[in-house]
Write a protein that holds these residues in place. Structure first.
Motif, PDB file in Angstrom:
ATOM      1  N   GLN A 108       0.854  -1.192   0.000  1.00  0.00           N
ATOM      2  CA  GLN A 108       0.000   0.000   0.000  1.00  0.00           C
ATOM      3  C   GLN A 108       0.883   1.233   0.000  1.00  0.00           C
ATOM      4  N   ARG A 109       0.646   2.099  -0.977  1.00  0.00           N
ATOM      5  CA  ARG A 109       1.435   3.327  -1.055  1.00  0.00           C
ATOM      6  C   ARG A 109       0.724   4.319  -1.969  1.00  0.00           C
ATOM      7  N   ARG A 110       1.096   5.563  -1.901  1.00  0.00           N
ATOM      8  CA  ARG A 110       0.604   6.577  -2.838  1.00  0.00           C
ATOM      9  C   ARG A 110       1.550   6.610  -4.023  1.00  0.00           C
ATOM     10  N   SER A 111       0.963   6.460  -5.218  1.00  0.00           N
ATOM     11  CA  SER A 111       1.790   6.349  -6.419  1.00  0.00           C
ATOM     12  C   SER A 111       1.165   7.126  -7.566  1.00  0.00           C
ATOM     13  N   PRO A 112       1.971   7.628  -8.489  1.00  0.00           N
ATOM     14  CA  PRO A 112       1.432   8.258  -9.700  1.00  0.00           C
ATOM     15  C   PRO A 112       0.806   7.190 -10.590  1.00  0.00           C
ATOM     16  N   ILE A 113      -0.341   7.489 -11.160  1.00  0.00           N
ATOM     17  CA  ILE A 113      -1.028   6.492 -11.978  1.00  0.00           C
ATOM     18  C   ILE A 113      -0.394   6.400 -13.361  1.00  0.00           C
ATOM     19  N   GLU A 116      -2.471   3.708 -18.568  1.00  0.00           N
ATOM     20  CA  GLU A 116      -3.683   2.906 -18.751  1.00  0.00           C
ATOM     21  C   GLU A 116      -4.706   3.138 -17.638  1.00  0.00           C
ATOM     22  N   ILE A 117      -4.230   3.381 -16.425  1.00  0.00           N
ATOM     23  CA  ILE A 117      -5.146   3.672 -15.319  1.00  0.00           C
ATOM     24  C   ILE A 117      -5.709   5.083 -15.467  1.00  0.00           C
ATOM     25  N   ALA A 118      -4.869   6.023 -15.895  1.00  0.00           N
ATOM     26  CA  ALA A 118      -5.333   7.396 -16.117  1.00  0.00           C
ATOM     27  C   ALA A 118      -6.444   7.419 -17.159  1.00  0.00           C
ATOM     28  N   ALA A 119      -6.273   6.659 -18.238  1.00  0.00           N
ATOM     29  CA  ALA A 119      -7.289   6.622 -19.292  1.00  0.00           C
ATOM     30  C   ALA A 119      -8.587   6.017 -18.778  1.00  0.00           C
ATOM     31  N   LYS A 120      -8.497   4.982 -17.954  1.00  0.00           N
ATOM     32  CA  LYS A 120      -9.684   4.327 -17.426  1.00  0.00           C
ATOM     33  C   LYS A 120     -10.465   5.249 -16.491  1.00  0.00           C
ATOM     34  N   LEU A 121      -9.737   6.052 -15.718  1.00  0.00           N
ATOM     35  CA  LEU A 121     -10.374   6.929 -14.734  1.00  0.00           C
ATOM     36  C   LEU A 121     -10.688   8.312 -15.275  1.00  0.00           C
ATOM     37  N   GLY A 122     -10.110   8.673 -16.406  1.00  0.00           N
ATOM     38  CA  GLY A 122     -10.301  10.014 -16.926  1.00  0.00           C
ATOM     39  C   GLY A 122      -9.538  11.063 -16.132  1.00  0.00           C
ATOM     40  N   LEU A 123      -8.387  10.664 -15.587  1.00  0.00           N
ATOM     41  CA  LEU A 123      -7.543  11.565 -14.804  1.00  0.00           C
ATOM     42  C   LEU A 123      -6.217  11.780 -15.522  1.00  0.00           C
ATOM     43  N   PRO A 124      -5.506  12.859 -15.186  1.00  0.00           N
ATOM     44  CA  PRO A 124      -4.204  13.098 -15.828  1.00  0.00           C
ATOM     45  C   PRO A 124      -3.204  12.012 -15.451  1.00  0.00           C
ATOM     46  N   GLU A 125      -2.420  11.586 -16.412  1.00  0.00           N
ATOM     47  CA  GLU A 125      -1.364  10.618 -16.117  1.00  0.00           C
ATOM     48  C   GLU A 125      -0.406  11.209 -15.088  1.00  0.00           C
ATOM     49  N   VAL A 128      -1.438  11.400  -8.340  1.00  0.00           N
ATOM     50  CA  VAL A 128      -1.115  10.477  -7.255  1.00  0.00           C
ATOM     51  C   VAL A 128      -2.382   9.936  -6.603  1.00  0.00           C
ATOM     52  N   LEU A 129      -2.525   8.614  -6.596  1.00  0.00           N
ATOM     53  CA  LEU A 129      -3.630   7.915  -5.961  1.00  0.00           C
ATOM     54  C   LEU A 129      -3.072   6.877  -4.997  1.00  0.00           C
ATOM     55  N   VAL A 130      -3.944   6.325  -4.189  1.00  0.00           N
ATOM     56  CA  VAL A 130      -3.547   5.226  -3.313  1.00  0.00           C
ATOM     57  C   VAL A 130      -3.581   3.931  -4.121  1.00  0.00           C
ATOM     58  N   HIS A 131      -2.461   3.212  -4.121  1.00  0.00           N
ATOM     59  CA  HIS A 131      -2.364   1.943  -4.839  1.00  0.00           C
ATOM     60  C   HIS A 131      -2.105   0.840  -3.817  1.00  0.00           C
ATOM     61  N   MET A 132      -2.933  -0.200  -3.885  1.00  0.00           N
ATOM     62  CA  MET A 132      -2.747  -1.281  -2.923  1.00  0.00           C
ATOM     63  C   MET A 132      -3.078  -2.632  -3.539  1.00  0.00           C
ATOM     64  N   ARG A 133      -2.432  -3.650  -3.009  1.00  0.00           N
ATOM     65  CA  ARG A 133      -2.740  -5.034  -3.346  1.00  0.00           C
ATOM     66  C   ARG A 133      -3.059  -5.766  -2.055  1.00  0.00           C
ATOM     67  N   GLN A 144      -9.614 -14.428  -2.997  1.00  0.00           N
ATOM     68  CA  GLN A 144      -9.433 -13.575  -4.167  1.00  0.00           C
ATOM     69  C   GLN A 144      -8.346 -12.548  -3.896  1.00  0.00           C
ATOM     70  N   LEU A 145      -7.762 -12.079  -4.988  1.00  0.00           N
ATOM     71  CA  LEU A 145      -6.677 -11.099  -4.949  1.00  0.00           C
ATOM     72  C   LEU A 145      -7.153  -9.828  -5.618  1.00  0.00           C
ATOM     73  N   GLU A 146      -6.911  -8.686  -4.984  1.00  0.00           N
ATOM     74  CA  GLU A 146      -7.310  -7.428  -5.616  1.00  0.00           C
ATOM     75  C   GLU A 146      -6.121  -6.484  -5.757  1.00  0.00           C
ATOM     76  N   ASP A 147      -6.076  -5.827  -6.889  1.00  0.00           N
ATOM     77  CA  ASP A 147      -5.083  -4.789  -7.185  1.00  0.00           C
ATOM     78  C   ASP A 147      -5.894  -3.523  -7.426  1.00  0.00           C
ATOM     79  N   ARG A 148      -5.811  -2.562  -6.513  1.00  0.00           N
ATOM     80  CA  ARG A 148      -6.770  -1.463  -6.475  1.00  0.00           C
ATOM     81  C   ARG A 148      -6.075  -0.098  -6.435  1.00  0.00           C
ATOM     82  N   TRP A 149      -6.682   0.856  -7.173  1.00  0.00           N
ATOM     83  CA  TRP A 149      -6.314   2.274  -7.091  1.00  0.00           C
ATOM     84  C   TRP A 149      -7.493   3.028  -6.501  1.00  0.00           C
TER      85      TRP A 149
END
Length: 252
Positions: A108-113, A116-125, A128-133, A144-149
C-alpha cells in the motif's frame, strides 16, 4: 450497468409488474404491441389505477415498455438490456460460505497512476492515488486477490481509514456510495504474482473482474480482482430468453 436502490413499490404493484413481465417473456404481448390501458388493467387486477401505473413504470425503467403520453404503452422494440448489480462485501461472502475470513495487505502506497489507469479513470497521467494489493482468505486459503487504485479526492475520510486492518472493499462499500460503475470480466492466465498470492500455478486460467466506480466528485476506485480457480459468478431474477433484464451480482 447502473446501481439502483430498491424503491417503495407495493407488493400489489410488484405482482402486477411480474405478471405483465411474464406475458412479455411468454410472447403473449409481442414487441411493438400496445398493451391494455391502465384503466382496463386496473379492472383486471382489481387494483387502483395508481398501483397499475407504478407497476408499468417499473417495467418501463427496465426497458421492457415504451410509455408515451397520449400514445399509450407498448412493448418495447429491441428492449435495452439493463442490469442492476450490487458490490458484495467479501468478508460477508466468505462468512456466509461457513469459512473464517482473513485479510492481508501485500502493498500500500501513494503512487502516480500509469497511462492505462489514467485513461480508465479520466484523470491526468501521473496524478497520485492510493495503490494497494491485498488478498482475501477463507479458512486460511486465498479467496481472491485485488489490485486497487483509490482516488482520495472522491473518498472523503480516506486518510483516516486503516486498510491494514479493515479491507478496502468493505470500507468503500460502506463509505463511498457510487453513482455509476463499469465492469468487465476476462479470462487470463495467472502471472507469477497471481500464482504466488493465490497459491496456484503460473499459467492457471483465472476469472478476472475489472470494476471502476464514480460519484459526483469523480472516479472513486478501479480494481482488478483475480478469483481463485473454480470461482463462480451468478445472477438472480434473470430473464435471458429474449434479451430481457438480468440482475447480476459480482463476487467482489
Amino acid at each position: 450497468m447502473t446501481d439502483k436502490p430498491a424503491g417503495s413499490t407495493s407488493p400489489k404493484a410488484q405482482n402486477i409488474a411480474n405478471e405483465v413481465r411474464r406475458r412479455i417473456i411468454e410472447r403473449q404481448w409481442r414487441q411493438g404491441d400496445r398493451i391494455p390501458d391502465e384503466a382496463d388493467l386496473a379492472i383486471e387486477f382489481d387494483a387502483a389505477r395508481a398501483t397499475v401505473n407504478k407497476a408499468l413504470q417499473l417495467l418501463a425503467d427496465e426497458g421492457l415498455l415504451d410509455r408515451r403520453r397520449r400514445a399509450g404503452t407498448r412493448v418495447a422494440i429491441d428492449p435495452v438490456r439493463k442490469a442492476t448489480f450490487t458490490i458484495s462485501i467479501v468478508r460477508e461472502q466468505v462468512e456466509q460460505a461457513g469459512m473464517v475470513y482473513g485479510y492481508r495487505v501485500v502493498a500500500q502506497r501513494r503512487s502516480p497512476i500509469p497511462a492505462e489507469i489514467a485513461a480508465k479513470l479520466g484523470l491526468p497521467e501521473g496524478e497520485v492515488l492510493v495503490h494497494m494489493r491485498a488478498v482475501h482468505y477463507g479458512d486460511g486459503q486465498p479467496f481472491q486477490l485485488e489490485d486497487r487504485w483509490i482516488n482520495p479526492r472522491a473518498t472523503p475520510g480516506l486518510e483516516k481509514a486503516d486498510f491494514w486492518h479493515l479491507n478496502a472493499n468493505e470500507w468503500l462499500v460502506r463509505n463511498a456510495p457510487y453513482l455509476r460503475a463499469e465492469l468487465a470480466f476476462s479470462a487470463e492466465n495467472a502471472d507469477r504474482r497471481d500464482a504466488r498470492l493465490l497459491q496456484t500455478r503460473q499459467g492457471q486460467a483465472l476469472l478476472i473482474l475489472y470494476r471502476t466506480t464514480w460519484n459526483d466528485l469523480g472516479p472513486i476506485t478501479t480494481v482488478r480482482v483475480a478469483f481463485q480457480p473454480g470461482h463462480l459468478v451468478g445472477s438472480e431474477h434473470g430473464y435471458d430468453r429474449n434479451n430481457l433484464p438480468i440482475r447480476q451480482y459480482d463476487g467482489a
